[in-house]
Scaffold this motif. Structure first.
Motif, short mmCIF file in Angstrom:
data_model
loop_
_atom_site.label_atom_id
_atom_site.label_comp_id
_atom_site.label_asym_id
_atom_site.label_seq_id
_atom_site.Cartn_x
_atom_site.Cartn_y
_atom_site.Cartn_z
N UNK A 106 0.83 -1.21 0.00
CA UNK A 106 0.00 0.00 0.00
C UNK A 106 0.86 1.26 0.00
N UNK A 107 1.94 1.24 0.77
CA UNK A 107 2.84 2.38 0.77
C UNK A 107 3.43 2.62 -0.61
N UNK A 108 3.83 1.53 -1.28
CA UNK A 108 4.37 1.63 -2.64
C UNK A 108 3.32 2.17 -3.60
N UNK A 109 2.06 1.76 -3.41
CA UNK A 109 0.99 2.22 -4.29
C UNK A 109 0.80 3.73 -4.17
N UNK A 110 0.78 4.24 -2.94
CA UNK A 110 0.60 5.68 -2.75
C UNK A 110 1.80 6.46 -3.30
N UNK A 111 3.01 5.92 -3.09
CA UNK A 111 4.21 6.60 -3.59
C UNK A 111 4.23 6.62 -5.12
N UNK A 112 3.82 5.50 -5.75
CA UNK A 112 3.79 5.43 -7.21
C UNK A 112 2.77 6.40 -7.79
N UNK A 113 1.59 6.43 -7.18
CA UNK A 113 0.55 7.33 -7.65
C UNK A 113 1.00 8.78 -7.55
N UNK A 114 1.64 9.14 -6.45
CA UNK A 114 2.19 10.49 -6.29
C UNK A 114 3.21 10.80 -7.38
N UNK A 115 4.08 9.85 -7.67
CA UNK A 115 5.15 10.07 -8.66
C UNK A 115 4.59 10.28 -10.06
N UNK A 116 3.65 9.42 -10.47
CA UNK A 116 3.12 9.49 -11.83
C UNK A 116 2.24 10.72 -12.04
N UNK A 117 1.41 11.05 -11.07
CA UNK A 117 0.54 12.22 -11.22
C UNK A 117 1.36 13.51 -11.21
N UNK A 118 2.41 13.55 -10.39
CA UNK A 118 3.28 14.72 -10.37
C UNK A 118 3.94 14.93 -11.72
N UNK A 119 4.42 13.84 -12.32
CA UNK A 119 5.10 13.98 -13.61
C UNK A 119 4.12 14.36 -14.72
N UNK A 120 2.93 13.75 -14.71
CA UNK A 120 1.95 14.11 -15.73
C UNK A 120 1.62 15.60 -15.67
N UNK A 121 1.38 16.11 -14.47
CA UNK A 121 1.07 17.53 -14.31
C UNK A 121 2.26 18.39 -14.69
N UNK A 122 3.46 17.99 -14.25
CA UNK A 122 4.65 18.79 -14.49
C UNK A 122 4.98 18.97 -15.96
#
Length: 480
Positions: A106-122
């Protein structure tokens, strides 16, 4: 004597339960297109490569891609060997759950979601100004960057709502176009006898490879590969995933690695070894366009400028598809609202999950506009820093989980696949993560560790801390 016939009513058909599996028929080629498009090959040759040359190890920079490719291929050995034991579409978190348990997953899932959404927006922070510059070159007036970001956002959101096969075809066309123009430039330089100083030898010269700041060079090389690991996210939409996912992973890595190594070497050759560091430092944002124009004429320069923008669009679309499938998969497992895991009845797509992904990205872009952030030097750089830390950290954790999983359920697999290759890959990834941490302040434009550098680390600490908390509160969650 009369007889009575008893008519027994037929049992009522049970109400059909809506399928919660995404529909698609992605083959190896389609997944490769999506994943390689996420890496944005043209954007890399026009962005991280000049920066890696100028701030890293100069003419020795192409060899850095060889090193990173080798480490990631070692990681892929374990990653793909574990695929038959991981039936859930979820890439990082599914593998971490299988190897290290539900809390870590679950921790990995939240970290991955944060990483991908940040890059998409950036990336919208580069796409908007790039689109504006392209249209200005054809005589149109300048407009705020966010106007074109909105245009791209609407198109990406619409495609994310539809079946993945459409996105796969569009990404395939865009990817072929952007790779083709760079390969044409490569061919002209190579078959034309090289550049003003002949062919660059820095790629095979140890003194050049270790010159300057090779650690900083590795940082930019690592950033160029982000997205390759997402092949497993498309498991539910892949034809024969047990074969398709491993093949797509290896092909994506090899294609990206060879393309980056060759094209960065050609860029150095075309400009000359003696001038490349100064040239790349002074003209990092335009060196690819000017080099293309010098060898392919003004038409080539215009094509590169156009395809640079479409490359960024392809990158955004790819990460949107990845992010939406993370939301869908987590909802299916009971982490988020169940209705987000219902595929669209017609398109078989994660439509609601895609809309949620779009909403989060929209909030980030709107915040950047309201705060008056510079789209490239602040918005993209800061969110790119978040993604860089997150993805490499997740690679390290996933690699550890894969080793644990394979040693527990190796089923007579070779020691090379279950320990040696994944172990060497883990050591390389740990070294990369240390390099990322050492250079993080530079990556996010800070002098030494400041509020934003520490803030990024705090975000991931919170993401992983949420794992055991959610696991305890929502005991019904099953990531397997």
């Amino acid at each position: 004597m009369s007889s009575t016939t008893t008519v027994v009513p037929e049992a009522a058909e049970p109400a059909a339960v809506p399928s919660r599996t995404l529909r698609g028929s992605l083959g190896v080629a389609s997944i490769v297109f999506i994943v390689v498009a996420a890496a944005s090959p043209l954007g890399v040759i026009g962005g991280p490569v000049p920066l890696g040359i100028a701030n890293g190890n100069g003419a020795g920079f192409p060899f850095t891609f060889v090193v990173v490719t080798a480490v990631l291929l070692l990681f892929a050995v374990g990653f793909t060997t574990a695929t038959p034991f991981v039936k859930s579409a979820g890439a990082f978190f599914a593998y971490v759950d299988k190897g290290l348990g539900r809390s870590a997953g679950l921790g990995a899932a939240f970290a991955a979601l944060l990483s991908y959404l940040a890059l998409e927006a950036g990336v919208f922070g580069i796409f908007g100004p790039g689109f504006d510059a392209l249209l200005q070159s054809y005589g149109l007036p300048a407009v705020p960057w966010w106007v074109y970001a909105i245009v791209g956002f609407v198109v990406v959101s619409a495609l994310g709502y539809l079946n993945i096969n459409l996105s796969g075809k569009i990404l395939g066309v865009l990817l072929i176009a952007e790779v083709a123009i760079v390969l044409v430039l490569d061919a002209v330089v190579v078959f034309g006898g090289g550049g003003p100083e002949g062919f660059s030898t820095g790629i095979v010269t140890p003194a050049e490879i270790v010159s300057g700041a090779p650690g900083f060079a590795i940082l930019f090389a690592i950033l160029s590969f982000i997205g390759f690991e997402a092949t497993a996210v498309f498991r539910d939409e892949a034809k024969n995933p047990e074969r398709t996912i491993p093949r797509a992973t290896y092909i994506s890595l090899i294609l990206i690695g060879v393309f980056y190594t060759l094209s960065s070497w050609v860029l150095i050759t075309a400009n000359g070894e003696s001038d490349i560091v100064a040239n790349a430092g002074e003209n990092a944002g335009s060196i690819l366009a000017t080099t293309t124009e010098a060898y392919l004429g003004s038409v080539g320069g215009h094509i590169i400028q156009l395809l640079f923008v479409t490359s960024l669009f392809a990158c955004i679309l790819s990460f949107h598809n990845i992010g939406a499938r993370y939301v869908f998969a987590l909802s299916k497992k009971g982490v988020f609202a169940e209705r987000l895991s219902r595929p669209h009845q017609k398109h078989g797509s994660p439509a609601l999950a895609s809309l949620v992904t779009s909403a989060v990205v929209a909030v980030l872009v709107i915040a950047a506009v309201l705060l008056g952030l510079d789209p490239i030097n602040q918005f993209y750089t800061w969110l790119g820093g978040i993604s860089a830390v997150g993805i490499v950290l997740l690679l390290v954790i996933t690699s550890t989980a894969v080793i644990v999983l394979l040693r527990r359920e190796h089923h007579e697999l070779s020691r090379w696949k279950t320990l040696v290759a994944p172990g060497l890959g883990l050591l390389g990834l740990l070294a990369f993560f240390v390099i990322i941490l050492q250079n993080l302040p530079v990556l996010v434009a800070e002098e030494g560790y400041g509020p934003f550098s520490w803030g990024i680390l705090a975000l991931f600490a919170v993401a992983f801390a949420l794992g055991p908390i959610v696991a305890r509160v929502r005991r019904h969650v099953d990531l397997s």
